[in-house]
Design a protein around this motif. Structure first.
Motif, PDB file in Angstrom:
ATOM      1  N   PRO A 170       0.816  -1.216   0.000  1.00 59.68           N
ATOM      2  CA  PRO A 170       0.000   0.000   0.000  1.00 59.68           C
ATOM      3  C   PRO A 170       0.851   1.268   0.000  1.00 59.68           C
ATOM      4  N   LEU A 171       0.316   2.297  -0.664  1.00 59.16           N
ATOM      5  CA  LEU A 171       1.009   3.579  -0.766  1.00 59.16           C
ATOM      6  C   LEU A 171       0.253   4.704  -0.070  1.00 59.16           C
ATOM      7  N   VAL A 172      -0.910   4.416   0.491  1.00 59.83           N
ATOM      8  CA  VAL A 172      -1.741   5.466   1.057  1.00 59.83           C
ATOM      9  C   VAL A 172      -0.997   6.260   2.125  1.00 59.83           C
ATOM     10  N   GLY A 173      -0.049   5.640   2.798  1.00 61.31           N
ATOM     11  CA  GLY A 173       0.740   6.328   3.813  1.00 61.31           C
ATOM     12  C   GLY A 173       1.635   7.420   3.249  1.00 61.31           C
ATOM     13  N   ARG A 174       1.762   7.469   1.922  1.00 61.57           N
ATOM     14  CA  ARG A 174       2.576   8.496   1.281  1.00 61.57           C
ATOM     15  C   ARG A 174       1.749   9.739   0.908  1.00 61.57           C
ATOM     16  N   ALA A 175       0.493   9.794   1.308  1.00 60.81           N
ATOM     17  CA  ALA A 175      -0.373  10.894   0.901  1.00 60.81           C
ATOM     18  C   ALA A 175       0.217  12.253   1.241  1.00 60.81           C
ATOM     19  N   ALA A 176       0.873  12.375   2.363  1.00 61.97           N
ATOM     20  CA  ALA A 176       1.451  13.662   2.764  1.00 61.97           C
ATOM     21  C   ALA A 176       2.550  14.120   1.825  1.00 61.97           C
ATOM     22  N   GLN A 177       3.100  13.205   1.030  1.00 67.49           N
ATOM     23  CA  GLN A 177       4.194  13.546   0.117  1.00 67.49           C
ATOM     24  C   GLN A 177       3.716  13.905  -1.286  1.00 67.49           C
ATOM     25  N   LEU A 178       2.411  13.895  -1.515  1.00 66.72           N
ATOM     26  CA  LEU A 178       1.897  14.238  -2.841  1.00 66.72           C
ATOM     27  C   LEU A 178       2.324  15.653  -3.209  1.00 66.72           C
ATOM     28  N   ALA A 195      -9.110   9.029  -0.459  1.00 69.72           N
ATOM     29  CA  ALA A 195      -9.603  10.409  -0.454  1.00 69.72           C
ATOM     30  C   ALA A 195      -9.489  11.023   0.938  1.00 69.72           C
ATOM     31  N   LYS A 196      -9.805  10.262   1.969  1.00 72.14           N
ATOM     32  CA  LYS A 196      -9.705  10.774   3.333  1.00 72.14           C
ATOM     33  C   LYS A 196      -8.266  11.110   3.691  1.00 72.14           C
ATOM     34  N   ALA A 197      -7.329  10.244   3.298  1.00 71.84           N
ATOM     35  CA  ALA A 197      -5.913  10.523   3.582  1.00 71.84           C
ATOM     36  C   ALA A 197      -5.469  11.808   2.899  1.00 71.84           C
ATOM     37  N   LEU A 198      -5.955  12.039   1.684  1.00 72.74           N
ATOM     38  CA  LEU A 198      -5.596  13.267   0.974  1.00 72.74           C
ATOM     39  C   LEU A 198      -6.250  14.484   1.624  1.00 72.74           C
ATOM     40  N   ARG A 199      -7.510  14.343   2.039  1.00 72.77           N
ATOM     41  CA  ARG A 199      -8.174  15.450   2.740  1.00 72.77           C
ATOM     42  C   ARG A 199      -7.459  15.770   4.049  1.00 72.77           C
ATOM     43  N   ASP A 200      -7.087  14.738   4.778  1.00 72.62           N
ATOM     44  CA  ASP A 200      -6.430  14.934   6.072  1.00 72.62           C
ATOM     45  C   ASP A 200      -5.098  15.653   5.927  1.00 72.62           C
ATOM     46  N   ASN A 201      -4.465  15.493   4.750  1.00 71.98           N
ATOM     47  CA  ASN A 201      -3.173  16.129   4.507  1.00 71.98           C
ATOM     48  C   ASN A 201      -3.292  17.378   3.638  1.00 71.98           C
ATOM     49  N   ASP A 202      -4.535  17.818   3.410  1.00 75.19           N
ATOM     50  CA  ASP A 202      -4.804  19.041   2.660  1.00 75.19           C
ATOM     51  C   ASP A 202      -4.151  19.004   1.278  1.00 75.19           C
ATOM     52  N   LYS A 203      -4.327  17.875   0.577  1.00 77.03           N
ATOM     53  CA  LYS A 203      -3.753  17.712  -0.757  1.00 77.03           C
ATOM     54  C   LYS A 203      -4.826  17.908  -1.823  1.00 77.03           C
ATOM     55  N   ARG A 204      -4.461  18.636  -2.874  1.00 79.27           N
ATOM     56  CA  ARG A 204      -5.404  18.913  -3.952  1.00 79.27           C
ATOM     57  C   ARG A 204      -5.709  17.634  -4.724  1.00 79.27           C
ATOM     58  N   HIS A 205      -6.984  17.310  -4.815  1.00 82.01           N
ATOM     59  CA  HIS A 205      -7.377  16.109  -5.556  1.00 82.01           C
ATOM     60  C   HIS A 205      -8.830  16.239  -5.981  1.00 82.01           C
TER      61      HIS A 205
END
Length: 250
Positions: free
Chosen positions: A167-175, A199-209
Motif C-alpha cells: 500500500p502507498l496510502v501512507g505516502r499521501a502527505a508527500q503528494l 480520499a480521506k488521507a488526501l483530505r487529512d493532509n490538505d492535498k489537492r485532488h
C-alpha cells in the motif's frame, strides 16, 4: 489534402535513460508545429507495453501534448510479445517501486529536454500504472497526476498473488501535485471503500485532488480491447482528463 500543424502528430519508438542509467525502449508522440506545451508520462498497465497503451500515447499528442510511454518490462523481456513480457514480470513480483520512480524520472527528463517543452509534466497510469502514477507523484517534482483505478494504492494483493505491491496510502502527505482519480463503483481493486480511504488521507493532509467514480463500471473501463470496457465511463473520463490537463499543464 494538405495538413496543418493543428492536426499533425509525430510518433514512434525511441530510447530514454531510466533508473540507474539503463537505456530503455519507449514510445513517444507529440504535436507538430511551433509553440511550447506540457508533457505526459504514460505508465502502461499490468498487461504491458501494448498497442492500446501506444494508442493512448498518441491520443495525448492529438490533445496537444508531448507524451512518452516507457517500456517498464524492457529489462526482463526486451523484444517480447506484451503478454509474454507481462507474464515474466508478474512472476517476478511486478516492477520494483524504486526502479519505477527512476524510469518515470527519466521519461519526465526526456520530455523536458524537448524544444517544445514548457517544463510542465504530468503522469497518468491505468491499473498497476495508476498505482505507479500515485507513487511517482509522491516521489518526483511533477505538475499533475492521474490515477485510473490504480490497484493497491490502498490494500494489498489477494492471497496467492505473485505481486509484491504494498500500500502507498501512507505516502499521501508527500503528494507534490494535483491528483485526479477515476474509478468504477463495481471495481474490487480498488473498491469504493478503498477509494474513500485514499480520499480521506488526501483530505487529512490538505492535498489537492478530485475523484470521479462511475456507476456500471468496474476495473479497466478505459480498455477498449478488453471485456471491462464501458463506453459511458471512458467517454466521460477522457473529457475529465482533457480538462484537468488543460488546467494543470498550460
Amino acid at each position: 489534402m494538405p495538413h496543418t500543424a493543428a492536426d499533425t502528430i509525430w510518433a514512434g519508438t525511441t530510447t530514454i535513460t531510466g533508473d540507474g542509467g539503463d537505456e530503455l525502449e519507449a514510445y513517444a508522440a507529440g504535436r507538430m508545429g511551433e509553440g511550447s506545451r506540457g508533457g505526459v508520462v504514460v505508465i502502461h498497465h499490468l498487461p504491458g507495453y501494448d498497442a492500446a497503451t501506444k494508442e493512448m500515447t498518441r491520443r495525448f499528442a492529438v490533445m496537444g501534448y508531448d507524451a512518452i510511454c516507457p517500456n517498464l518490462y524492457f529489462r526482463e523481456a526486451p523484444g517480447a510479445d506484451p503478454d509474454d513480457a507481462a507474464a515474466t514480470v508478474r512472476a517476478l513480483g511486478g516492477v520494483p517501486d524504486e526502479r519505477l520512480v527512476g524510469d518515470v524520472a527519466g521519461a519526465a527528463a526526456a520530455l523536458r529536454a524537448l524544444p517544445s517543452s514548457n517544463q510542465k509534466v504530468a503522469v497518468i497510469g491505468h491499473c498497476s500504472g495508476g498505482r505507479h502514477a500515485f507513487l511517482a507523484a509522491t516521489s518526483l517534482p511533477l505538475q499533475a497526476a492521474v490515477d485510473c483505478y490504480g490497484a493497491f494504492v490502498v490494500g494489498e494483493p489477494p492471497a496467492g498473488s505473485t505481486l509484491k505491491a504494498r500500500p502507498l496510502v501512507g505516502r499521501a502527505a508527500q503528494l507534490a501535485c494535483p491528483l485526479l482519480g477515476l474509478f468504477g463503483t463495481e471495481d474490487a481493486y480498488p473498491s469504493p471503500e478503498q477509494v474513500e480511504e485514499l480520499a480521506k488521507a488526501l483530505r487529512d493532509n490538505d492535498k489537492r485532488h478530485e475523484f470521479h467514480s462511475f456507476d456500471d463500471a468496474g476495473h479497466a473501463f478505459f480498455a477498449v480491447d478488453r471485456p471491462g470496457y464501458r463506453q459511458h465511463a471512458a467517454t466521460q473520463g477522457w473529457r475529465i482528463i482533457e480538462d484537468f490537463f488543460a488546467r494543470t499543464l498550460a
